[in-house]
Design an enzyme around this catalytic site. Structure first.
Site, mmCIF file in Angstrom:
data_model
loop_
_atom_site.group_PDB
_atom_site.id
_atom_site.type_symbol
_atom_site.label_atom_id
_atom_site.label_comp_id
_atom_site.label_asym_id
_atom_site.label_seq_id
_atom_site.Cartn_x
_atom_site.Cartn_y
_atom_site.Cartn_z
ATOM 1 N N LYS A 41 0.855 -1.195 0.000
ATOM 2 C CA LYS A 41 0.000 0.000 0.000
ATOM 3 C C LYS A 41 0.896 1.252 0.000
ATOM 4 O O LYS A 41 2.092 1.155 0.302
ATOM 5 C CB LYS A 41 -0.934 -0.023 1.214
ATOM 6 C CG LYS A 41 -0.221 0.001 2.553
ATOM 7 C CD LYS A 41 -1.130 -0.420 3.707
ATOM 8 C CE LYS A 41 -0.379 -0.313 5.018
ATOM 9 N NZ LYS A 41 -1.036 -1.055 6.102
ATOM 10 N N TYR A 276 12.959 31.624 3.669
ATOM 11 C CA TYR A 276 11.716 32.220 4.167
ATOM 12 C C TYR A 276 11.742 32.366 5.678
ATOM 13 O O TYR A 276 12.159 31.448 6.388
ATOM 14 C CB TYR A 276 10.529 31.329 3.807
ATOM 15 C CG TYR A 276 10.150 31.313 2.352
ATOM 16 C CD1 TYR A 276 9.916 32.490 1.660
ATOM 17 C CD2 TYR A 276 10.008 30.107 1.687
ATOM 18 C CE1 TYR A 276 9.548 32.463 0.321
ATOM 19 C CE2 TYR A 276 9.633 30.054 0.350
ATOM 20 C CZ TYR A 276 9.400 31.245 -0.326
ATOM 21 O OH TYR A 276 9.034 31.208 -1.636
HETATM 22 C C1 LIG Z 1 -0.118 -1.955 6.785
HETATM 23 C C2 LIG Z 1 -0.608 -3.252 7.277
HETATM 24 C C3 LIG Z 1 0.281 -4.303 7.573
HETATM 25 C C4 LIG Z 1 1.786 -4.138 7.536
HETATM 26 O O1 LIG Z 1 2.255 -3.537 8.711
HETATM 27 P P1 LIG Z 1 3.827 -3.282 8.940
HETATM 28 O O2 LIG Z 1 3.897 -2.773 10.319
HETATM 29 O O3 LIG Z 1 4.254 -2.288 7.925
HETATM 30 O O4 LIG Z 1 4.503 -4.601 8.739
HETATM 31 C C5 LIG Z 1 -0.257 -5.522 7.918
HETATM 32 N N1 LIG Z 1 -1.603 -5.704 7.989
HETATM 33 C C6 LIG Z 1 -2.472 -4.717 7.739
HETATM 34 C C7 LIG Z 1 -3.926 -4.977 7.849
HETATM 35 C C8 LIG Z 1 -2.017 -3.466 7.386
HETATM 36 O O5 LIG Z 1 -2.904 -2.479 7.144
#
Ligand SMILES: *Cc1c(COP(=O)(O)O)cnc(C)c1O
Length: 392
Positions: A41, A276
């Site tokens: 993701k 800035y």
């Molecule tokens: C993002 C996510 C993960 C991965 O988590 P990490 O801490 O990056 O390993 C696993 N399960 C779900 C449902 C997630 O949303």
């Protein structure tokens, strides 16, 4: 072929060797029969969704996990033909479209379950559902008291199949006290027993990176690994807790480097106000390097006057405020920095390194946010462990 980096102002390099090694590490921590899901993701935590999708197989991922339907579609376009778990919500009006992509769906509401069943019947092939169980995160999931009703729904469904049951830990990376995670694990186990009595083929899965590192008993049938696969410890607490938990001695190698080409180098007099808001005043004649990256690119404005970059002669501190597309760094003590030299904003140079955790400490956030906010518009290039470009 000319190295594309010669023509770019800023880019990210994704080290495929590091990803492969990190994934092998997580595989070794999971039960032998378990599958390894790489969470991609948020543009693969900034590493490039398509880039990873094209190579996920050779990197050693069995499944990929996304939040959005759009991300799943992009992975199919990148010719990933393996399993894709959509972990987020899909608007009901788009489920028919989603059914075309051979996906695994996370479900936790009766309307989605009913619609997927209807679509599966129409197609004549059942769609795969993973029932998200509420164990104490209160984000997505169905409670213990609703479980039986959901299981009945799948018993009557010809168009959908219960392919998995999942949960997600609330508090496993924030603390070295894992009593809340153990409570969630107990609730999950109790519900999994009830599920697998009726659906023995449903795969239980619960573990994110931190869970695999500090509570290996959460591995079940599938580990969902994000941050750790990208070579970053979820937190200092996770690192501390891993000692004596089977993950002792685990080495993770960060896979992402963020680089930029210096746009100008110039001398400014002592007493000059930089940028800035005039927040930095030089106390000596200063050699400034102007770097063409700013908060619009994901280089947080809170890095102003605090973060360091790596230039050919060593470390240089950001001076003045980070602008929308530029920032300045003090290169006075570094011999001979020139325009078009490469600056490392994140990653290694020689023996030095800027880590995502260094930047997240400055911005008072977590390394996850530093990585996933690097603008997806910045090109991602695949490299090997020595930084050589890997051909498409
Ligand atoms: C993002 C996510 C993960 C991965 O988590 P990490 O801490 O990056 O390993 C696993 N399960 C779900 C449902 C997630 O949303």
């Amino acid at each position: 072929m000319e190295d594309p980096r010669n023509r770019l102002l800023t880019w990210c390099e994704t080290d495929l060797d590091a990803l492969r090694e990190n994934l092998a590490t997580f595989r070794s921590l999971l039960p032998a029969s378990a599958r390894l899901l790489l969470v991609v993701k948020a543009n693969a935590y900034g590493h490039g969704l398509s880039l990873i999708g094209r190579r996920a197989c050779e990197l050693g991922a069995d499944w990929l996990g996304v939040h959005l339907l759009e991300e799943a579609v992009e992975l199919r376009a990148a010719r990933w033909s393996g399993r894709i778990l959509v972990m987020g919500y899909i608007p009901r009006r788009r489920l028919a479209e989603a059914a075309e992509y051979d996906l695994d769906f996370t479900v936790y509401d009766p309307e989605t379950v009913a619609e997927l069943d209807r679509l599966g019947r129409r197609r004549g092939a059942p769609l795969r559902c993973h029932l998200k169980l509420e164990t104490g995160t209160y984000r997505q999931g169905v409670g213990e008291e609703e479980l039986e009703a959901y299981l009945d729904r799948f018993a009557a469904a010809a168009g959908s199949r219960l392919a998995g049951v999942s949960t997600h830990f609330a508090n496993i990376e924030d603390t070295t006290d894992h009593s809340y995670a153990r409570l969630q694990l107990e609730r999950f186990r109790r519900m999994v027993v009830r599920v697998t009595q009726r659906y023995p083929e449903a795969l239980p899965h619960a573990a994110c990176s931190a869970a695999i590192l500090v509570m290996p008993e959460t591995g079940f049938a599938l580990g969902r690994v994000g941050i750790g696969a990208y070579g970053i410890w979820p937190s200092r607490e996770t690192l501390a807790s891993s000692v004596g938990r089977g993950a002792e001695g685990v080495r993770l190698r960060p896979a992402l480097a963020w680089k930029a080409r210096v746009a100008q180098v110039k001398w400014v007099a002592a007493g000059a106000s930089i940028g800035y808001g005039c927040t930095h005043r030089t106390t000596r004649r200063t050699r400034l390097a102007v770097v063409p990256v700013g908060y619009a690119d994901g280089y947080d404005r809170r890095f102003s006057n605090l973060a360091h970059i790596l230039l050919p002669g060593g470390r240089a501190r950001v001076v003045g405020r980070v602008c929308m597309n530029l920032f300045m760094a003090d290169a006075t003590d570094l011999g001979g920095v020139e325009a078009e030299d490469v600056a490392v904003l994140l990653g290694r140079r020689d023996e030095d390194e800027v880590r995502a955790a260094d930047l997240s400490a400055i911005a008072q956030t977590i390394p996850y946010e530093i990585l996933c906010r690097i603008s997806p518009a910045i090109p991602r290039l695949p490299v090997d462990g020595a930084g050589r470009l890997v051909a498409e």
